[in-house]
Motif scaffolding. Sequence first.
Motif, mmCIF file in Angstrom:
data_model
loop_
_atom_site.group_PDB
_atom_site.id
_atom_site.type_symbol
_atom_site.label_atom_id
_atom_site.label_comp_id
_atom_site.label_asym_id
_atom_site.label_seq_id
_atom_site.Cartn_x
_atom_site.Cartn_y
_atom_site.Cartn_z
ATOM 1 N N LYS A 116 11.245 47.567 20.744
ATOM 2 C CA LYS A 116 9.759 45.944 20.613
ATOM 3 C C LYS A 116 9.661 45.979 19.646
ATOM 4 O O LYS A 116 8.712 44.748 18.671
ATOM 5 C CB LYS A 116 8.772 46.068 21.892
ATOM 6 C CG LYS A 116 9.788 46.120 23.611
ATOM 7 C CD LYS A 116 8.996 46.292 24.207
ATOM 8 C CE LYS A 116 8.703 45.987 25.648
ATOM 9 N NZ LYS A 116 7.994 46.854 27.190
ATOM 10 N N TYR A 117 8.742 47.040 18.812
ATOM 11 C CA TYR A 117 8.025 46.729 17.070
ATOM 12 C C TYR A 117 8.927 45.882 16.364
ATOM 13 O O TYR A 117 8.357 45.751 14.949
ATOM 14 C CB TYR A 117 7.746 48.180 16.788
ATOM 15 C CG TYR A 117 6.829 47.895 15.686
ATOM 16 C CD1 TYR A 117 6.276 47.926 15.022
ATOM 17 C CD2 TYR A 117 8.365 48.518 14.547
ATOM 18 C CE1 TYR A 117 5.289 47.271 14.041
ATOM 19 C CE2 TYR A 117 7.612 48.515 12.719
ATOM 20 C CZ TYR A 117 6.436 47.810 12.566
ATOM 21 O OH TYR A 117 5.922 48.521 11.593
ATOM 22 N N SER A 123 11.060 38.938 14.023
ATOM 23 C CA SER A 123 11.323 37.510 14.037
ATOM 24 C C SER A 123 10.487 37.184 13.480
ATOM 25 O O SER A 123 10.207 35.761 13.892
ATOM 26 C CB SER A 123 10.876 37.224 16.154
ATOM 27 O OG SER A 123 9.431 38.371 16.307
ATOM 28 N N GLY A 124 9.200 37.902 13.324
ATOM 29 C CA GLY A 124 8.652 37.586 12.252
ATOM 30 C C GLY A 124 9.258 37.406 10.977
ATOM 31 O O GLY A 124 8.122 36.698 10.151
ATOM 32 N N GLU A 125 9.872 37.596 10.123
ATOM 33 C CA GLU A 125 10.662 37.650 8.685
ATOM 34 C C GLU A 125 11.134 36.301 9.028
ATOM 35 O O GLU A 125 11.351 35.775 8.086
ATOM 36 C CB GLU A 125 11.980 38.778 9.127
ATOM 37 C CG GLU A 125 11.682 39.531 8.722
ATOM 38 C CD GLU A 125 12.554 40.867 8.528
ATOM 39 O OE1 GLU A 125 14.116 40.381 8.929
ATOM 40 O OE2 GLU A 125 12.147 42.499 8.437
ATOM 41 N N LYS A 126 10.696 34.837 9.819
ATOM 42 C CA LYS A 126 11.777 33.541 9.577
ATOM 43 C C LYS A 126 10.864 33.337 9.012
ATOM 44 O O LYS A 126 10.379 32.588 8.362
ATOM 45 C CB LYS A 126 12.144 33.078 11.064
ATOM 46 C CG LYS A 126 12.594 34.177 11.974
ATOM 47 C CD LYS A 126 13.263 33.416 13.441
ATOM 48 C CE LYS A 126 14.502 34.049 14.016
ATOM 49 N NZ LYS A 126 14.131 33.690 15.580
#
Length: 126
Positions: A116-117, A123-126
């Motif tokens: 999950k981490y 997903s935060g890299e976008k």
Amino acid sequence: MNDIPRISEAEWEVMKVFWKQSPATANDVMNELRNDKEWKPATVKSLINRLLKKKALEFHKEGKTYLYSPLVSEEECVKAESKSFLRRLYGGALKPMFVQFLKDEKLTEEEIKELKYLLDKKSGEK
């Protein structure tokens, strides 16, 4: 090194010794693998020669002793092998492999948290 050589399963065992300790001799490899493999010295030397031809290893000579060192890192080889596996079995698509893995494997709570981490981080890299 951009061109990571394809390494066979037996060659992988030899490379693991060099990744763990280098430079190392053929005798070092034989001593390290003697409990797991029943390879003759000629087999180990043959595998080392194949790895030299593939440019996975280099050597230098000290007197009569040949010392071998890896030219590619374990991380580079794992990454190349993972991509090759993904292309061969899943046409390069990560999602079907990941879904299959999640269906088939029992995961601990700690492993689930880590996944999950990693997904949240991705997903935060976008």
